[in-house]
Design an enzyme around this catalytic site. Sequence first.
Site, mmCIF file in Angstrom:
data_model
loop_
_atom_site.group_PDB
_atom_site.id
_atom_site.type_symbol
_atom_site.label_atom_id
_atom_site.label_comp_id
_atom_site.label_asym_id
_atom_site.label_seq_id
_atom_site.Cartn_x
_atom_site.Cartn_y
_atom_site.Cartn_z
ATOM 1 N NE ARG A 142 -1.991 -1.806 3.586
ATOM 2 C CZ ARG A 142 -2.312 -1.829 4.954
ATOM 3 N NH1 ARG A 142 -3.537 -1.311 4.954
ATOM 4 N NH2 ARG A 142 -1.676 -2.552 5.715
ATOM 5 C CE LYS A 187 0.789 -2.350 9.427
ATOM 6 N NZ LYS A 187 -0.411 -2.698 10.136
ATOM 7 C CE1 TYR A 211 -5.376 2.343 10.322
ATOM 8 C CE2 TYR A 211 -4.231 1.712 8.359
ATOM 9 C CZ TYR A 211 -5.325 2.052 9.047
ATOM 10 O OH TYR A 211 -6.828 1.717 8.301
ATOM 11 C CG HIS A 259 -1.683 -0.886 15.307
ATOM 12 N ND1 HIS A 259 -3.007 -0.759 15.364
ATOM 13 C CD2 HIS A 259 -1.443 -0.882 14.004
ATOM 14 C CE1 HIS A 259 -3.392 -1.044 14.176
ATOM 15 N NE2 HIS A 259 -2.694 -0.865 13.442
ATOM 16 C CD GLU A 286 -3.606 2.982 15.420
ATOM 17 O OE1 GLU A 286 -3.424 3.565 14.370
ATOM 18 O OE2 GLU A 286 -2.555 2.985 16.396
ATOM 19 C CG ASP A 307 -19.168 -7.612 20.256
ATOM 20 O OD1 ASP A 307 -18.611 -7.418 19.549
ATOM 21 O OD2 ASP A 307 -19.470 -6.999 21.289
ATOM 22 N NE ARG A 314 -21.535 -4.790 15.775
ATOM 23 C CZ ARG A 314 -22.066 -4.407 14.543
ATOM 24 N NH1 ARG A 314 -23.127 -3.523 14.564
ATOM 25 N NH2 ARG A 314 -21.639 -4.630 13.370
ATOM 26 C CB SER A 330 -17.974 -11.931 24.695
ATOM 27 O OG SER A 330 -16.541 -12.159 25.069
ATOM 28 C CB VAL A 373 -11.674 -8.497 20.621
ATOM 29 C CG1 VAL A 373 -11.702 -7.551 21.737
ATOM 30 C CG2 VAL A 373 -12.683 -9.519 20.726
ATOM 31 C CG LEU A 374 -10.092 -2.016 18.646
ATOM 32 C CD1 LEU A 374 -8.695 -2.235 18.738
ATOM 33 C CD2 LEU A 374 -10.650 -0.886 17.299
ATOM 34 C CB ALA A 387 -7.331 -8.498 17.507
ATOM 35 C CB ILE A 388 -1.841 -10.025 15.355
ATOM 36 C CG1 ILE A 388 -0.783 -10.638 15.756
ATOM 37 C CG2 ILE A 388 -1.998 -9.940 13.902
ATOM 38 C CD1 ILE A 388 -0.480 -11.432 17.045
ATOM 39 C CG MET A 416 -4.471 -9.867 7.693
ATOM 40 S SD MET A 416 -5.873 -10.257 8.561
ATOM 41 C CE MET A 416 -6.583 -11.164 7.356
HETATM 42 N N1 LIG Z 1 -4.297 -7.560 10.947
HETATM 43 C C1 LIG Z 1 -4.636 -6.635 10.056
HETATM 44 O O1 LIG Z 1 -4.177 -6.528 9.057
HETATM 45 C C2 LIG Z 1 -5.665 -5.687 10.540
HETATM 46 C C3 LIG Z 1 -6.255 -5.678 12.016
HETATM 47 N N2 LIG Z 1 -7.333 -4.783 12.048
HETATM 48 C C4 LIG Z 1 -7.546 -4.996 13.460
HETATM 49 O O2 LIG Z 1 -8.886 -5.864 13.809
HETATM 50 C C5 LIG Z 1 -9.214 -5.513 15.207
HETATM 51 C C6 LIG Z 1 -10.733 -5.575 15.294
HETATM 52 O O3 LIG Z 1 -11.042 -3.993 14.240
HETATM 53 P P1 LIG Z 1 -12.736 -3.634 14.318
HETATM 54 O O4 LIG Z 1 -13.456 -4.521 13.874
HETATM 55 O O5 LIG Z 1 -12.392 -2.341 13.297
HETATM 56 O O6 LIG Z 1 -12.890 -2.973 15.652
HETATM 57 P P2 LIG Z 1 -14.130 -2.563 15.969
HETATM 58 O O7 LIG Z 1 -14.207 -1.652 17.288
HETATM 59 O O8 LIG Z 1 -15.239 -2.315 14.883
HETATM 60 O O9 LIG Z 1 -14.892 -3.893 16.931
HETATM 61 C C7 LIG Z 1 -14.440 -4.633 17.967
HETATM 62 C C8 LIG Z 1 -15.330 -5.386 18.716
HETATM 63 O O10 LIG Z 1 -14.967 -5.942 19.691
HETATM 64 C C9 LIG Z 1 -16.156 -6.093 20.736
HETATM 65 N N3 LIG Z 1 -15.468 -6.443 21.699
HETATM 66 C C10 LIG Z 1 -14.779 -5.782 22.803
HETATM 67 N N4 LIG Z 1 -14.541 -6.434 23.717
HETATM 68 C C11 LIG Z 1 -14.837 -7.645 23.513
HETATM 69 C C12 LIG Z 1 -14.747 -8.969 24.133
HETATM 70 N N5 LIG Z 1 -14.412 -9.152 25.734
HETATM 71 N N6 LIG Z 1 -15.259 -10.256 23.700
HETATM 72 C C13 LIG Z 1 -15.997 -9.950 22.626
HETATM 73 N N7 LIG Z 1 -16.008 -8.829 21.972
HETATM 74 C C14 LIG Z 1 -15.593 -7.755 22.394
HETATM 75 C C15 LIG Z 1 -16.690 -4.874 20.721
HETATM 76 O O11 LIG Z 1 -18.014 -4.733 21.186
HETATM 77 C C16 LIG Z 1 -16.885 -4.494 19.096
HETATM 78 O O12 LIG Z 1 -18.007 -4.922 18.680
HETATM 79 C C17 LIG Z 1 -8.375 -4.381 15.723
HETATM 80 O O13 LIG Z 1 -7.501 -4.624 16.468
HETATM 81 C C18 LIG Z 1 -7.960 -3.812 14.397
HETATM 82 O O14 LIG Z 1 -6.861 -2.875 14.624
HETATM 83 C C19 LIG Z 1 -7.893 -4.107 11.362
HETATM 84 C C20 LIG Z 1 -7.469 -4.035 10.094
HETATM 85 C C21 LIG Z 1 -6.423 -4.865 9.507
HETATM 86 C C1 LIG Z 2 -5.234 -1.592 10.532
HETATM 87 C C2 LIG Z 2 -4.066 -1.882 9.802
HETATM 88 O O1 LIG Z 2 -2.875 -2.107 10.873
HETATM 89 C C3 LIG Z 2 -3.760 -2.289 8.488
HETATM 90 O O2 LIG Z 2 -4.573 -1.877 7.770
HETATM 91 O O3 LIG Z 2 -2.569 -2.733 8.186
#
Ligand SMILES: NC(=O)C1=CN([C@@H]2O[C@H](COP(=O)(O)OP(=O)(O)OC[C@H]3O[C@@H](n4cnc5c(N)ncnc54)[C@H](O)[C@@H]3O)[C@@H](O)[C@H]2O)C=CC1
Ligand SMILES: CC(=O)C(=O)O
Length: 371
Positions: free
Chosen positions: A15, A74, A93, A95, A117, A197, A202, A219, A238-239, A267-268, A301
Amino acid sequence: MKIGVPKEIKNNENRVAMTPAGVITLKSSGHEIFVESTAGEGSGFTNEEYQEAGATIVSTAKEAWEQDMVMKVKEPLPEEYEYFHNGLILFTYLHLAPEPELTKALIENKVVAIAYETVQSKKGTLPLLTPMSEVAGRMSSQIGAQFLEKSRGGMGILLSGIPGVKRGRVSIIGGGVVGTNAAKIAMGLGADVTIIDLNPERLRELDDIFGSSINTLMSNPLNIAHALSESDLVIGAVLIPGAKAPKLVTEDMVKDMQEGAVIVDVAIDQGGIFETTDRITTHDNPTYEKHGVLHYAVANMPGAVPRTSTIGLTNVTVPYALQLANKGYQKACLEDESLLKGINTLDGYVTYKAVAEAHDLDYCDAHSLLK
Ligand SMILES: NC(=O)C1=CN([C@@H]2O[C@H](COP(=O)(O)OP(=O)(O)OC[C@H]3O[C@@H](n4cnc5c(N)ncnc54)[C@H](O)[C@@H]3O)[C@@H](O)[C@H]2O)C=CC1
Ligand SMILES: CC(=O)C(=O)O
């Protein structure tokens, strides 16, 4: 303002933080853009296209980093820390919660670090994370389905099943943007999908969106353990904004999963929600096996689908960059609370509470530093 756009250097990160269309937008407000040579190539944008849009192509990363504001995708890697300088505005970003060394380098160099973020709207949404969560969520089911194939290390099932053979089971922990998008694709593939969740509101919204085509679960450790023991694919989504991800899945729960099941821990980037996702993987070498379960833990990803991701990301980042460049970061952040929430370090202080807590550092309110 002078804005630098370095080439991304993370493994398979194709990107880029600005498209030629973004250059035209910023240029028309009088700003100068310095793009590192070939920075856009991975996303299909040539040096010539940037030049036609009005950018200057620079041949080294150093020249891109020398500007007033640097836009990246990144978080900077250690070899980029040498470019930090006092007062640099870094918009990317970050993190920071799982990144003590980067946090230290930003503080020591008094960088104004604004994390995509943690920019947060009044409604609580994360507008600069959303498009990449949409991409990663959709990819997670696609990737999980691939790694369930025997030749890729999985147990050898087809998520859709076939007539006379049962469907695969997918559990998604976290029903936000990643979780919802993962569910859409998993359902489309014909899997039996459960979203877990913590937020009952939600869960109600998800029930309204998907009706009886998915299962929803509150959850808690019992529900998570039970769902995992029956799942072929588990997605971590989860976030808690800005904070280190909570370790909701214990090593014992993973030991109890089926041989050849797959974990995709999206969520890594915030540290991961599985005790067993104790390392970040790369697109070159995306999985490892632990307790008979295949783990995928790539922190960038969307970097694998750069054309879609770059356009999706810059659609939302460029309007904020324009505010920062037109008004200066102080005025822009004081006038827009969502942007103010994006500031993670300022004047040598950590200005995001969850990051300060993660590293046991003093927290200082960004608003009071800016006034
Ligand atoms: N690995 C990668 O390339 C990427 C990673 N991400 C990551 O993915 C993760 C999720 O992002 P989004 O979906 O945008 O966040 P979001 O804020 O939209 O959703 C997070 C969800 O987690 C829930 N949650 C909080 N505590 C919880 C628990 N104890 N048990 C179950 N659910 C719980 C919340 O209620 C919410 O619905 C973040 O860490 C984000 O940075 C996002 C894009 C790319
Ligand atoms: C959100 C994030 O870390 C990514 O898009 O790579």
